[in-house]
Design a protein around this motif. Structure first.
Motif, short mmCIF file in Angstrom:
data_model
loop_
_atom_site.label_atom_id
_atom_site.label_comp_id
_atom_site.label_asym_id
_atom_site.label_seq_id
_atom_site.Cartn_x
_atom_site.Cartn_y
_atom_site.Cartn_z
N LEU A 1 0.82 -1.21 0.00
CA LEU A 1 0.00 0.00 0.00
C LEU A 1 0.85 1.26 0.00
N ASP A 2 2.17 1.08 -0.13
CA ASP A 2 3.11 2.20 -0.10
C ASP A 2 2.93 3.03 1.17
N MET A 3 2.76 2.32 2.29
CA MET A 3 2.52 2.96 3.58
C MET A 3 3.75 2.80 4.46
N SER A 4 4.17 3.89 5.07
CA SER A 4 5.32 3.82 5.97
C SER A 4 4.90 3.27 7.33
N GLN A 5 5.89 2.87 8.11
CA GLN A 5 5.59 2.44 9.48
C GLN A 5 4.92 3.56 10.24
N GLN A 6 5.35 4.79 10.02
CA GLN A 6 4.77 5.93 10.73
C GLN A 6 3.30 6.12 10.35
N GLU A 7 2.99 5.98 9.07
CA GLU A 7 1.60 6.13 8.63
C GLU A 7 0.70 5.06 9.25
N LEU A 8 1.18 3.82 9.28
CA LEU A 8 0.40 2.74 9.91
C LEU A 8 0.24 3.02 11.40
N ALA A 9 1.31 3.47 12.02
CA ALA A 9 1.26 3.79 13.45
C ALA A 9 0.22 4.88 13.72
N ASP A 10 0.23 5.93 12.90
CA ASP A 10 -0.71 7.03 13.08
C ASP A 10 -2.16 6.55 12.94
N LYS A 11 -2.39 5.64 12.00
CA LYS A 11 -3.75 5.17 11.74
C LYS A 11 -4.24 4.17 12.78
N THR A 12 -3.31 3.59 13.53
CA THR A 12 -3.71 2.61 14.53
C THR A 12 -3.49 3.11 15.97
N GLY A 13 -2.97 4.32 16.10
CA GLY A 13 -2.83 4.91 17.43
C GLY A 13 -1.68 4.38 18.26
N VAL A 14 -0.64 3.90 17.59
CA VAL A 14 0.55 3.44 18.31
C VAL A 14 1.77 4.18 17.78
N SER A 15 2.92 3.92 18.36
CA SER A 15 4.14 4.58 17.90
C SER A 15 4.74 3.82 16.71
N ARG A 16 5.58 4.50 15.95
CA ARG A 16 6.29 3.85 14.85
C ARG A 16 7.15 2.71 15.38
N GLN A 17 7.71 2.93 16.57
CA GLN A 17 8.56 1.90 17.18
C GLN A 17 7.77 0.62 17.46
N THR A 18 6.49 0.77 17.81
CA THR A 18 5.65 -0.40 18.05
C THR A 18 5.44 -1.18 16.76
N VAL A 19 5.14 -0.47 15.68
CA VAL A 19 4.96 -1.13 14.38
C VAL A 19 6.26 -1.84 13.98
N ASN A 20 7.38 -1.17 14.16
CA ASN A 20 8.68 -1.76 13.85
C ASN A 20 8.92 -3.03 14.67
N ALA A 21 8.60 -2.97 15.96
CA ALA A 21 8.81 -4.12 16.85
C ALA A 21 7.92 -5.30 16.46
N ILE A 22 6.68 -5.02 16.03
CA ILE A 22 5.79 -6.10 15.58
C ILE A 22 6.38 -6.75 14.33
N GLU A 23 6.81 -5.95 13.38
CA GLU A 23 7.38 -6.48 12.15
C GLU A 23 8.65 -7.29 12.41
N LYS A 24 9.46 -6.87 13.38
CA LYS A 24 10.70 -7.57 13.71
C LYS A 24 10.45 -8.81 14.56
#
Length: 73
Positions: free
Chosen positions: A14-37
């Protein structure tokens, strides 16, 4: 916990950054990164929120391959 490559590829498709996903789900970019890792196990609510944003099901993003086969034995 394994890396969540399915989540990363769905987000990238979807050409979405970790930050964009974080913003849309109400968490930090670091949380999205940690889930992916694979360093963080998200709550069911967060999993559902991520699925809604990415247009995927829980099975498509969070079911680890092999688990379903093991349960059927």
């Amino acid at each position: 916990m394994a890396k969540n490559l399915k989540l990363k590829s769905a987000r990238a498709a979807l050409d979405m950054s970790q930050q964009e996903l974080a913003d849309k789900t109400g968490v930090s970019r670091q949380t999205v990164n940690a889930i992916e890792k694979g360093d963080y196990n998200p709550t069911l609510k967060l999993c559902i929120d991520i699925c809604k944003v990415l247009g995927k099901t829980l099975d498509e993003l969070f079911w680890e391959s092999g688990e379903q086969d093991n349960e059927q034995k």
